[in-house]
Design a protein around this motif. Sequence first.
Motif, PDB file in Angstrom:
ATOM      1  N   ALA A 353       2.901 -42.038 -12.773  1.00  0.00           N
ATOM      2  CA  ALA A 353       1.863 -41.687 -13.746  1.00  0.00           C
ATOM      3  C   ALA A 353       0.477 -41.552 -13.136  1.00  0.00           C
ATOM      4  N   GLY A 354       0.194 -42.225 -12.052  1.00  0.00           N
ATOM      5  CA  GLY A 354      -1.160 -42.215 -11.508  1.00  0.00           C
ATOM      6  C   GLY A 354      -1.388 -41.231 -10.379  1.00  0.00           C
ATOM      7  N   MET A 355      -0.434 -40.371 -10.043  1.00  0.00           N
ATOM      8  CA  MET A 355      -0.629 -39.463  -8.909  1.00  0.00           C
ATOM      9  C   MET A 355      -1.617 -38.359  -9.267  1.00  0.00           C
ATOM     10  N   ILE A 356      -2.710 -38.288  -8.522  1.00  0.00           N
ATOM     11  CA  ILE A 356      -3.756 -37.321  -8.846  1.00  0.00           C
ATOM     12  C   ILE A 356      -3.544 -35.993  -8.127  1.00  0.00           C
ATOM     13  N   CYS A 357      -4.108 -34.942  -8.705  1.00  0.00           N
ATOM     14  CA  CYS A 357      -4.192 -33.642  -8.053  1.00  0.00           C
ATOM     15  C   CYS A 357      -5.575 -33.513  -7.451  1.00  0.00           C
ATOM     16  N   ASP A 358      -5.661 -33.484  -6.126  1.00  0.00           N
ATOM     17  CA  ASP A 358      -6.954 -33.293  -5.471  1.00  0.00           C
ATOM     18  C   ASP A 358      -6.997 -31.926  -4.787  1.00  0.00           C
ATOM     19  N   GLY A 359      -6.502 -30.932  -5.482  1.00  0.00           N
ATOM     20  CA  GLY A 359      -6.575 -29.559  -5.004  1.00  0.00           C
ATOM     21  C   GLY A 359      -5.345 -29.154  -4.219  1.00  0.00           C
ATOM     22  N   ALA A 360      -5.103 -27.841  -4.211  1.00  0.00           N
ATOM     23  CA  ALA A 360      -3.972 -27.304  -3.461  1.00  0.00           C
ATOM     24  C   ALA A 360      -4.295 -27.280  -1.975  1.00  0.00           C
ATOM     25  N   SER A 361      -3.377 -27.782  -1.170  1.00  0.00           N
ATOM     26  CA  SER A 361      -3.565 -27.823   0.283  1.00  0.00           C
ATOM     27  C   SER A 361      -2.228 -28.177   0.922  1.00  0.00           C
ATOM     28  N   ASN A 362      -2.214 -28.241   2.233  1.00  0.00           N
ATOM     29  CA  ASN A 362      -0.984 -28.620   2.929  1.00  0.00           C
ATOM     30  C   ASN A 362      -0.469 -29.984   2.504  1.00  0.00           C
ATOM     31  N   SER A 363      -1.394 -30.874   2.106  1.00  0.00           N
ATOM     32  CA  SER A 363      -0.982 -32.224   1.733  1.00  0.00           C
ATOM     33  C   SER A 363      -0.198 -32.251   0.426  1.00  0.00           C
ATOM     34  N   CYS A 364      -0.175 -31.145  -0.323  1.00  0.00           N
ATOM     35  CA  CYS A 364       0.674 -31.089  -1.526  1.00  0.00           C
ATOM     36  C   CYS A 364       2.127 -31.376  -1.173  1.00  0.00           C
ATOM     37  N   ALA A 365       2.536 -30.998   0.035  1.00  0.00           N
ATOM     38  CA  ALA A 365       3.914 -31.249   0.445  1.00  0.00           C
ATOM     39  C   ALA A 365       4.216 -32.748   0.492  1.00  0.00           C
ATOM     40  N   MET A 366       3.189 -33.573   0.769  1.00  0.00           N
ATOM     41  CA  MET A 366       3.391 -35.025   0.722  1.00  0.00           C
ATOM     42  C   MET A 366       3.728 -35.462  -0.704  1.00  0.00           C
ATOM     43  N   LYS A 367       3.001 -34.920  -1.664  1.00  0.00           N
ATOM     44  CA  LYS A 367       3.248 -35.275  -3.069  1.00  0.00           C
ATOM     45  C   LYS A 367       4.620 -34.767  -3.515  1.00  0.00           C
TER      46      LYS A 367
END
Length: 430
Positions: A353-367
Motif C-alpha cells: 500500500a505504501g509504494m510511491i511513484c517517483d516518476g518513470a525511470s529505469n528504477s521502475c523495474a525495481m518496483k
Amino acid sequence: MRNPTPLWAEFIKAVKHEVIPALGCTEPISLALACAIAREQLGALPERIDAKVSSNLMKNGMAVTVPGTGMVGLAIAAAVGAIGGDPQGGLQVLKKLTPEQVAAGKAMLDAKQVSVSITDVPNILYSEATLYAGEESVRVCIANAHTNVILIEKNGETLWQAASQGTTAGGHYSLGQARMHDVYEFATQVPLDEIEFILEAARLNNALSDEGMSGRYGLHIGATLQRQVKQGLLSQGLLTEIMMRTTAASDARMGGAPLPAMSNSGSGNQGIAATLPVVVVARHLNACDEKLARALMLSHLTAVYIHSKLPALSALCAVTTASMGAAAGMAWLLDGKEESVNMAICSMVGDLAGMICDGASNSCAMKVSTSAASAYKSVLMALDDSRVTGNEGIVAHDVDESISNLCALASRSMLETDRQIIEIMVQKAR
C-alpha cells in the motif's frame, strides 16, 4: 457456462480500450503524439517547439529513455515526435522513427529550439505542444488520457475541439457497478473466442522480456538475477523465474528498447506486471492456451478494475495494483478457487500500500520486481489458507472493500505526497 450479464460487454470494452500496444513510456509518448499531430497540421518541419505539461506528466517523463533515441526526457520526445512521429500511431507514435530523424531531433535540442515547462492545469495528465514555422503555428492539447486530443488550433483559430475533455475511460465503458466476483466470473466463464485476443499480451511482453534478458537495457536487473543464479547467490525456482522474466521486460521498456509492450491502463509497466508472472506460472504448469487466456484476462481485467478507481497518475505506484491482477491470475491457475484470488489480493494490499511513484525511470523495474515477488508470495499464502486479515491496517475482510480503501488512500491522502515528490524531482532537475 453461465449466461452473460450486461457487465460482460463492459468488461470486453474495458479490456480492449485499456490493454493495447505501447512503444515507450506513455507520458513522453503522449507529448510526442501531440507534436506529431501538430506537425501534420503545420505542414512543415518546425523551427521551434514550445511544450507544456502537467506536473504529473513532467514527473513521469523527465527521466525515462525515449525509444530509438538513447536519450531521456520530454524534450527529445517532443522533437522526434514532431519530426518523425506518426500522427495516427497512438501510443506507437514513434514506431517508424529513423536514425536521420533522431539526429535532426537532437540537433533541435542542441540549438535550444525545444522548451518544456510545467503548466498549471487541473488535469493530472496533460500535454500541450505548440509548433512554429515562419509565421505559422499549431497548438495541440491532450488531456486525461494519453491519446485523448481535446484541442487543435492553427494560427490562433480552432480547427477542432472536443465536446468534452472526457476521462481515462472516455465514455468507452463503465465499471461502476462491477465487483471482483463479477470480474472472476467473467474471466472464467466467458466463451473463449471472445477473449482469445488477450494472448497477444503474452506474445508482446514475452518478446520484450527476451530483449531485456540480453542485459543491454536500464538497470539490467533481470539479467543480473540470472547471473546470480549461475553464481549460486540466488536459487533457481518459480519465484526467481517470475521476478527475472517480469523485471527483464521492464528493464527493456524503461531502457528504450524499440519493442512495444502490451500496456494496461495507459502504462507499459502495468501491462508487463499483469502479464509475465501469469505467463511464467502457466508455462510451469504446461497450461493450455485456454487456461492461459482466462488467467491473463482475469489478471488484466482485475488490474483495469482496480485502476478505474484511481487517478490516471498519482503518488501510488500502479505497478502494485497491476500485480494484484497477476496474483489473481496465478492463484486461479494454481488452484482455481475464487477465495484464493481474493485472499491474495487482500494480502497484497497489506504488503504494498505504501509504494510511491517517483516518476518513470529505469528504477521502475525495481518496483516491478518487488510487486511480482509480492504477488507470488501472496498467492502462496492463499494456497496455505493464509492472508492479511480484515483486522489489520487498511485491509478489510471483503476484497472489494480492501481495494476501495487502498484507492481512497491514493486518491485523497497521498495528494500531498505527490506534490512533495514532484517538488523534489523538479529541484533535482534545476
